[in-house]
Structures are given as C-alpha cells and as structure tokens.
Design an enzyme around this catalytic site. Sequence first.
Site, PDB file in Angstrom:
ATOM      1  CB  VAL A  10      -8.747   1.996  14.585  1.00 44.08           C
ATOM      2  CG1 VAL A  10      -8.740   3.425  14.442  1.00 44.08           C
ATOM      3  CG2 VAL A  10      -8.975   1.989  16.442  1.00 44.08           C
TER       4      VAL A  10
ATOM      5  CE1 TYR B 212      -3.781   2.325   0.716  1.00 44.59           C
ATOM      6  CE2 TYR B 212      -2.709   3.087   2.227  1.00 44.59           C
ATOM      7  CZ  TYR B 212      -3.743   3.099   1.557  1.00 44.59           C
ATOM      8  OH  TYR B 212      -4.498   4.063   1.804  1.00 44.59           O
TER       9      TYR B 212
HETATM   10  N1  LIG Z   1     -10.085   6.229   4.642  1.00 44.37           N
HETATM   11  C1  LIG Z   1      -9.010   6.551   4.855  1.00 44.37           C
HETATM   12  O1  LIG Z   1      -8.597   6.894   6.129  1.00 44.37           O
HETATM   13  C2  LIG Z   1      -8.129   6.902   3.769  1.00 44.37           C
HETATM   14  C3  LIG Z   1      -6.818   7.639   4.327  1.00 44.37           C
HETATM   15  C4  LIG Z   1      -5.842   7.782   3.466  1.00 44.37           C
HETATM   16  C5  LIG Z   1      -6.313   7.644   1.856  1.00 44.37           C
HETATM   17  N2  LIG Z   1      -7.216   7.125   1.614  1.00 44.37           N
HETATM   18  C6  LIG Z   1      -7.444   6.932  -0.119  1.00 44.37           C
HETATM   19  O2  LIG Z   1      -8.872   7.283  -0.271  1.00 44.37           O
HETATM   20  C7  LIG Z   1      -9.267   6.222  -1.404  1.00 44.37           C
HETATM   21  C8  LIG Z   1     -10.656   5.849  -0.626  1.00 44.37           C
HETATM   22  O3  LIG Z   1     -10.485   4.951   0.341  1.00 44.37           O
HETATM   23  P1  LIG Z   1     -11.771   4.479   1.024  1.00 44.37           P
HETATM   24  O4  LIG Z   1     -11.304   4.678   2.515  1.00 44.37           O
HETATM   25  O5  LIG Z   1     -12.861   4.944   0.540  1.00 44.37           O
HETATM   26  O6  LIG Z   1     -11.615   2.916   0.728  1.00 44.37           O
HETATM   27  P2  LIG Z   1     -12.467   1.868   0.232  1.00 44.37           P
HETATM   28  O7  LIG Z   1     -12.024   0.605   0.134  1.00 44.37           O
HETATM   29  O8  LIG Z   1     -14.046   1.934   0.965  1.00 44.37           O
HETATM   30  O9  LIG Z   1     -12.871   2.167  -1.410  1.00 44.37           O
HETATM   31  C9  LIG Z   1     -11.834   2.041  -2.203  1.00 44.37           C
HETATM   32  C10 LIG Z   1     -12.880   1.636  -3.384  1.00 44.37           C
HETATM   33  O10 LIG Z   1     -11.992   1.422  -4.353  1.00 44.37           O
HETATM   34  C11 LIG Z   1     -12.449   0.369  -5.292  1.00 44.37           C
HETATM   35  N3  LIG Z   1     -11.700  -0.558  -5.903  1.00 44.37           N
HETATM   36  C12 LIG Z   1     -10.481  -1.173  -5.188  1.00 44.37           C
HETATM   37  N4  LIG Z   1      -9.815  -1.587  -6.340  1.00 44.37           N
HETATM   38  C13 LIG Z   1     -10.148  -1.355  -7.576  1.00 44.37           C
HETATM   39  C14 LIG Z   1      -9.906  -1.674  -9.037  1.00 44.37           C
HETATM   40  N5  LIG Z   1      -8.810  -2.201  -9.208  1.00 44.37           N
HETATM   41  N6  LIG Z   1     -10.868  -1.063  -9.750  1.00 44.37           N
HETATM   42  C15 LIG Z   1     -11.887  -0.429  -9.495  1.00 44.37           C
HETATM   43  N7  LIG Z   1     -12.184   0.016  -8.366  1.00 44.37           N
HETATM   44  C16 LIG Z   1     -11.391  -0.626  -7.266  1.00 44.37           C
HETATM   45  C17 LIG Z   1     -13.042  -0.662  -4.076  1.00 44.37           C
HETATM   46  O11 LIG Z   1     -14.185  -1.635  -4.746  1.00 44.37           O
HETATM   47  C18 LIG Z   1     -13.778   0.437  -3.222  1.00 44.37           C
HETATM   48  O12 LIG Z   1     -15.133   0.939  -3.592  1.00 44.37           O
HETATM   49  C19 LIG Z   1      -8.262   5.004  -1.346  1.00 44.37           C
HETATM   50  O13 LIG Z   1      -7.361   5.495  -2.689  1.00 44.37           O
HETATM   51  C20 LIG Z   1      -7.345   5.361  -0.045  1.00 44.37           C
HETATM   52  O14 LIG Z   1      -6.027   4.822  -0.244  1.00 44.37           O
HETATM   53  C21 LIG Z   1      -8.298   6.663   2.489  1.00 44.37           C
END
Ligand SMILES: NC(=O)c1ccc[n+]([C@@H]2O[C@H](COP(=O)([O-])OP(=O)(O)OC[C@H]3O[C@@H](n4cnc5c(N)ncnc54)[C@H](O)[C@@H]3O)[C@@H](O)[C@H]2O)c1
Length: 317
Positions: free
Chosen positions: A191, A149
């Site tokens: 968490v 990641y």
């Molecule tokens: N939630 C957090 O605290 C946080 C913090 C830092 C960064 N992010 C980033 O924000 C973004 C969204 O995070 P989130 O918390 O909503 O995660 P999440 O897992 O809920 O959402 C990710 C989405 O991407 C889709 N996905 C995964 N692989 C895929 C692929 N190969 N093709 C198409 N779709 C795909 C999943 O089905 C899901 O709907 C991510 O890139 C994550 O790295 C989130």
Amino acid sequence: MLSKTYPRICVTGGAGFIGSHLCRRLIAEGVEVLCVDNYYTGARSNIVDLIGNPLFEVLRHDITMPLFIETDAIFNLACPASPIHYQYDPVQTTRVSVDGSINVLGLARRTGARVLQASTSEVYGDPAVHPQPETYLGNVNPIGIRACYDEGKRCAETLFFDYHRQYGTSIKVARIFNTFGPHMQPNDGRVVSNFIVQALRGEPITLHGDGSQTRSFAYVDDIVDGLIRLMLSDEGFTGPVNLGNPTEISMRILAETIVDIVGSSSELVFRPLPQDDPRRRCPDIALAEQALQWKPTVTVRDGLERTVAYFSKTLAA
Ligand SMILES: NC(=O)c1ccc[n+]([C@@H]2O[C@H](COP(=O)([O-])OP(=O)(O)OC[C@H]3O[C@@H](n4cnc5c(N)ncnc54)[C@H](O)[C@@H]3O)[C@@H](O)[C@H]2O)c1
C-alpha cells in the site's frame, strides 16, 4: 558489540527491502555479511552500493535447497512478502517458509549459529483481538489465497520452536508488522509504495473498501534496530516478539498524507476489498519494550517523507 559477538552473519533475503537495510547496518557495525538471495523479489540495485565492500559477499542461492557455509548468526528473511509476489507461486511460497526454515535451521544446528526468523503479523490472520499480543493465537483461513504465506510462516515458527526444544538450537522469532521505507519495489502492490508511486505520477490513488480499514506502519530503520536487539538478547528470550508501530492509521488518512507530502493532484478512488483482507492490524509492543527496550522512534510522517524522496529519485532515474 555486535561484531565481537557475531563476527560473521548470514542474511537470507539480503537483497530484499528489509534485508538490504539490515546488511547495510551490519556492515556499518563491522560485521562480515554473507547475503544469500535468489533475487526472486529482491534486486541487485538494493545492494549495489555494498558490492566491493570487503565486509560484504553475495551468494545467489535458493534457500529451499540446503546451504553449506560457516556463520556465527543467521537472519532468515528470505520469503516473498507482498501479496502479489507470494500469490504468484503459492506452492513455492509455502516451500520457502517450510523447506527454507528446515535448511536454515539445519545450518544453525551444524554451525552452532544463532538463528532469527522474520515472522509476520500475518500469523494473526484477521484478528479478533486488538491490539494483538504475542499470546493471541490468531484467526487464519488455512485454505484461502493468503494461506501460503500465513500458514507457511506459522509452520516456520513451529519448526523454529521444535528445533529449539529438540536440538537446543538458539532461536529468535520476530513477528514483524507492516514496514515501509526506501528499497520497497515500486510495483509490488504494497500500500505505501503503491500510493507514493500513484501520487508521484499524478494517477488516481486506489483504496480498497471505504478506506477506513487500519494498518500500523513502522519505518524500516526501526525494524532493523529491533531485529538486531532481538539477535543480541539473552539466550533465554526466544520471542515470538512483535515489532511494529502501535499507532494505527486508516488507509484514507495514509493516502491523504502522501498526497500532501508529494503535493500531488491525485484523487482517491475506491475498489472492492480483496479476499481475506484484515480490517485492522495493530501490534501490542509491551513485550518488545520490556525485553528489548525497543519502540519505534520514526513517525509515520517523517518516514513517508524519506520514502517519497527515495521514490521520486528512483522514478526520475
Ligand atoms: N515488509 C514488511 O512489511 C514485512 C512484514 C512482516 C514480515 N516481513 C518479513 O520480512 C522478510 C523480508 O521482507 P521484505 O519486505 O524485505 O520482502 P522482500 O520481498 O523485499 O525480500 C525478500 C527477499 O527474499 C528473497 N527470496 C525469496 N525467496 C527466496 C528463496 N527461496 N531463496 C533465497 N532468497 C529468496 C527475495 O529475492 C528478496 O530479496 C520476509 O520474510 C517477510 O515475510 C516483512
């Protein structure tokens, strides 16, 4: 106005936690939204209320494969984000960040769309500097179990900046810190959702280490607002820019606050710290304040109350 500048916006990962809130907000602003998702960690239930809205369309697609659509802007959020999910198939996790970014950047290059990358505070690894400014280059273990990641996201940033320098692609990079709110998956090991589900079920709340490690949690509406401001920012401003809540909270206080909001009888239990788990994580948001006039507006307690209300409805259903 957003819909005048970008009438059609593609959100990859739009059926996920943050993506579904972003889709909803874009539609409320009159934007035509194409949600691209393979449902790896997202859920139809996150976007079911949008189906049938004439401004909303879903494409089931894996972004590690090229994508041929027409769009004015792209928010690239597709990537599993919780350790349980991204460590399940680490090779695919790296591919989503690397191959996925190449495909999304290729799409932006072909269509002339502006593209925003949802990067992460994980690019700082286990930081030696607190709080973390964007200039801090990080402390990441490249061969550890979180590297798929962390290093994937670092490489995605590299690709964004190389497309910008080499092809003039209009890019924006947001480094998102821990975010919480409704539509987190109840079983994804993050968490906040973990503690809330355990408290609502009256089960013991599992803390790692002695619970003194801190995180900073931003409510999802604030992060969505920051992402939109970044997308609309001047062409010259690429980021990377931190988006997160600079107020640190220890895991122990977080657990106690959730127990208090839920009115639960759950006790706290302590387990060993996972490998490479950072001790502290806190954004320096001076750049976001100055360049985007952005800072979080929802307190952790208010956000937790809204999230507990969501989970208590979802678990009851
Ligand atoms: N939630 C957090 O605290 C946080 C913090 C830092 C960064 N992010 C980033 O924000 C973004 C969204 O995070 P989130 O918390 O909503 O995660 P999440 O897992 O809920 O959402 C990710 C989405 O991407 C889709 N996905 C995964 N692989 C895929 C692929 N190969 N093709 C198409 N779709 C795909 C999943 O089905 C899901 O709907 C991510 O890139 C994550 O790295 C989130």
